[in-house]
Design a protein around this motif. Structure first.
Motif, PDB file in Angstrom:
ATOM      1  N   GLN A  53      33.371   0.537 -35.185  1.00  0.00           N
ATOM      2  CA  GLN A  53      34.501   1.155 -35.981  1.00  0.00           C
ATOM      3  C   GLN A  53      35.626   0.522 -35.653  1.00  0.00           C
ATOM      4  N   GLY A  54      35.787  -1.130 -36.076  1.00  0.00           N
ATOM      5  CA  GLY A  54      36.933  -1.701 -36.040  1.00  0.00           C
ATOM      6  C   GLY A  54      37.244  -2.336 -34.671  1.00  0.00           C
ATOM      7  N   GLU A  55      36.631  -2.123 -33.647  1.00  0.00           N
ATOM      8  CA  GLU A  55      36.879  -2.653 -32.563  1.00  0.00           C
ATOM      9  C   GLU A  55      35.658  -3.663 -31.917  1.00  0.00           C
ATOM     10  N   SER A  56      36.173  -5.080 -31.746  1.00  0.00           N
ATOM     11  CA  SER A  56      35.164  -5.932 -31.253  1.00  0.00           C
ATOM     12  C   SER A  56      34.837  -5.744 -29.702  1.00  0.00           C
ATOM     13  N   LEU A  57      33.681  -5.459 -29.339  1.00  0.00           N
ATOM     14  CA  LEU A  57      33.090  -5.396 -28.292  1.00  0.00           C
ATOM     15  C   LEU A  57      32.539  -6.480 -27.726  1.00  0.00           C
ATOM     16  N   PRO A  58      32.833  -7.208 -26.525  1.00  0.00           N
ATOM     17  CA  PRO A  58      32.095  -8.046 -25.827  1.00  0.00           C
ATOM     18  C   PRO A  58      30.647  -7.626 -25.568  1.00  0.00           C
ATOM     19  N   LEU A  59      29.548  -8.329 -25.857  1.00  0.00           N
ATOM     20  CA  LEU A  59      28.206  -7.922 -25.340  1.00  0.00           C
ATOM     21  C   LEU A  59      27.889  -8.798 -23.998  1.00  0.00           C
ATOM     22  N   GLU A  60      27.100  -8.129 -23.296  1.00  0.00           N
ATOM     23  CA  GLU A  60      27.105  -9.010 -21.667  1.00  0.00           C
ATOM     24  C   GLU A  60      25.502  -9.078 -21.587  1.00  0.00           C
ATOM     25  N   VAL A  61      24.854  -8.055 -21.463  1.00  0.00           N
ATOM     26  CA  VAL A  61      23.369  -8.098 -21.191  1.00  0.00           C
ATOM     27  C   VAL A  61      22.420  -7.054 -21.992  1.00  0.00           C
ATOM     28  N   MET A  62      21.505  -7.789 -22.827  1.00  0.00           N
ATOM     29  CA  MET A  62      20.385  -6.763 -23.404  1.00  0.00           C
ATOM     30  C   MET A  62      19.490  -6.587 -22.164  1.00  0.00           C
ATOM     31  N   PHE A  63      19.173  -5.401 -21.695  1.00  0.00           N
ATOM     32  CA  PHE A  63      18.349  -5.302 -20.642  1.00  0.00           C
ATOM     33  C   PHE A  63      16.749  -5.555 -21.056  1.00  0.00           C
ATOM     34  N   GLY A  64      16.095  -5.981 -20.111  1.00  0.00           N
ATOM     35  CA  GLY A  64      14.748  -6.075 -20.017  1.00  0.00           C
ATOM     36  C   GLY A  64      13.919  -5.755 -18.763  1.00  0.00           C
ATOM     37  N   PHE A  65      13.180  -6.583 -18.245  1.00  0.00           N
ATOM     38  CA  PHE A  65      12.411  -6.005 -17.077  1.00  0.00           C
ATOM     39  C   PHE A  65      12.640  -7.206 -15.970  1.00  0.00           C
ATOM     40  N   SER A  66      13.382  -6.865 -14.847  1.00  0.00           N
ATOM     41  CA  SER A  66      13.927  -7.958 -13.956  1.00  0.00           C
ATOM     42  C   SER A  66      13.983  -7.283 -12.777  1.00  0.00           C
ATOM     43  N   LYS A  67      13.916  -8.258 -11.533  1.00  0.00           N
ATOM     44  CA  LYS A  67      14.175  -7.950 -10.374  1.00  0.00           C
ATOM     45  C   LYS A  67      15.673  -7.507  -9.925  1.00  0.00           C
ATOM     46  N   LYS A  68      16.472  -8.132 -10.760  1.00  0.00           N
ATOM     47  CA  LYS A  68      17.816  -7.788 -10.696  1.00  0.00           C
ATOM     48  C   LYS A  68      18.068  -6.556 -11.126  1.00  0.00           C
ATOM     49  N   ARG A  69      17.771  -5.579 -10.672  1.00  0.00           N
ATOM     50  CA  ARG A  69      17.733  -4.262 -11.159  1.00  0.00           C
ATOM     51  C   ARG A  69      18.742  -3.606 -11.644  1.00  0.00           C
ATOM     52  N   ASP A  70      20.056  -3.672 -10.805  1.00  0.00           N
ATOM     53  CA  ASP A  70      21.267  -2.940 -11.114  1.00  0.00           C
ATOM     54  C   ASP A  70      21.867  -3.651 -12.567  1.00  0.00           C
ATOM     55  N   ARG A  71      21.680  -4.952 -12.813  1.00  0.00           N
ATOM     56  CA  ARG A  71      22.438  -5.593 -13.865  1.00  0.00           C
ATOM     57  C   ARG A  71      21.420  -5.892 -15.126  1.00  0.00           C
ATOM     58  N   GLU A  72      20.193  -5.859 -14.985  1.00  0.00           N
ATOM     59  CA  GLU A  72      19.237  -6.396 -15.772  1.00  0.00           C
ATOM     60  C   GLU A  72      18.243  -5.465 -16.513  1.00  0.00           C
ATOM     61  N   ASP A  73      17.743  -4.737 -15.392  1.00  0.00           N
ATOM     62  CA  ASP A  73      16.325  -4.226 -15.720  1.00  0.00           C
ATOM     63  C   ASP A  73      16.821  -2.757 -16.497  1.00  0.00           C
ATOM     64  N   VAL A  74      16.008  -2.521 -17.618  1.00  0.00           N
ATOM     65  CA  VAL A  74      16.132  -1.549 -18.497  1.00  0.00           C
ATOM     66  C   VAL A  74      15.784  -0.066 -17.941  1.00  0.00           C
ATOM     67  N   ILE A  75      14.719  -0.241 -16.822  1.00  0.00           N
ATOM     68  CA  ILE A  75      14.156   1.156 -16.523  1.00  0.00           C
ATOM     69  C   ILE A  75      15.055   1.296 -15.389  1.00  0.00           C
ATOM     70  N   ALA A  76      15.657   0.646 -14.346  1.00  0.00           N
ATOM     71  CA  ALA A  76      16.388   0.789 -13.416  1.00  0.00           C
ATOM     72  C   ALA A  76      17.772   1.360 -13.882  1.00  0.00           C
ATOM     73  N   ASN A  77      18.405   0.619 -14.932  1.00  0.00           N
ATOM     74  CA  ASN A  77      19.423   0.973 -15.686  1.00  0.00           C
ATOM     75  C   ASN A  77      19.818   2.628 -16.138  1.00  0.00           C
ATOM     76  N   ASN A  78      18.247   2.967 -16.554  1.00  0.00           N
ATOM     77  CA  ASN A  78      18.200   4.441 -17.172  1.00  0.00           C
ATOM     78  C   ASN A  78      18.062   5.210 -16.199  1.00  0.00           C
ATOM     79  N   TRP A  79      17.659   4.919 -15.076  1.00  0.00           N
ATOM     80  CA  TRP A  79      17.489   5.820 -13.870  1.00  0.00           C
ATOM     81  C   TRP A  79      18.816   5.981 -13.382  1.00  0.00           C
TER      82      TRP A  79
END
Length: 214
Positions: A53-79
């Motif tokens: 909506q007119g604001e440019s937002l920097p992307l960081e990480v698209m989650f997947g399945f990773s042992k770095k749970r708090d930063r990268e893992d989609v399951i851990a982040n949703n919990w």
């Protein structure tokens, strides 16, 4: 356009089932998870952003399945964000220094702003929390549309054809470890930049003496 950080797990179907995706509108996201595993935009030599909506937002990480749970893992982040993001939505990416992208059952992608949409504890409010703001901003009408709206911009600091200043190289001479805090991809570009000047080549020789590079 995308580069996975890890190989797609062999048990990908079992992992995806834990996300409890129940609508056909989210099938394009399932296909994405089967093709890519963690996209770390902030470890690249390019900036990636999305317009909301007119604001440019920097992307960081698209989650997947990773042992770095708090930063990268989609399951851990949703919990982690359970009850903080709207029910039945899925947190699929981090962006804008603490925000999330959420995929809804209807397939639309929304921006969850931690300063606007999160739950907030307040001692003056009954039960301790302010009422949650579930009015998230729309980013895209589908996951596929979201992917097409990602903007890729080259970061000037990582242009391999432009040498570093002598002052910056002097700084690196005194603090070599700083240079190696970045991703391998960025380090390779930075080494090319050092090759462009005599002082930069001296720094490369120093890295080799210290066993930091071969």
């Amino acid at each position: 356009m995308f580069e996975s950080k890890y190989a797609v797990p062999r048990n990908i179907d079992k992992l995806i089932s834990k996300l409890k995706i129940t609508t056909d509108s989210q099938n394009s996201y399932i296909k994405f998870l089967k093709k890519y595993n963690v996209i770390a935009f902030d470890e690249d030599v390019f900036d990636y952003s999305i317009d909301c909506q007119g604001e440019s937002l920097p992307l960081e990480v698209m989650f997947g399945f990773s042992k770095k749970r708090d930063r990268e893992d989609v399951i851990a982040n949703n919990w982690m964000y359970l009850n903080r993001i709207p029910k039945r939505s899925i947190a699929i990416a981090s962006l804008n220094f603490g925000d999330l992208l959420c995929l809804y059952p209807n397939g639309k992608v929304y921006h969850w702003d931690h300063e606007v949409n999160d739950l907030y504890f307040d001692m003056t409010v009954r039960n301790g929390y302010l009422e949650q703001n579930l009015d998230l901003k729309l980013v895209a009408n589908s996951f596929d549309e979201f992917l097409t709206k990602i903007i890729k911009t080259e970061i000037e600091d990582y242009d391999p054809n432009v040498p570093y200043s002598d002052d910056y190289i002097d700084f690196l001479m005194n603090d070599s470890k700083y240079f190696f805090m970045f991703s391998k991809k960025i380090i390779q570009v930075c080494l090319k930049k050092l090759e462009l000047s005599e002082k930069g080549r001296e720094l490369i020789a120093k890295f080799k003496r210290e066993g930091l590079i071969r």
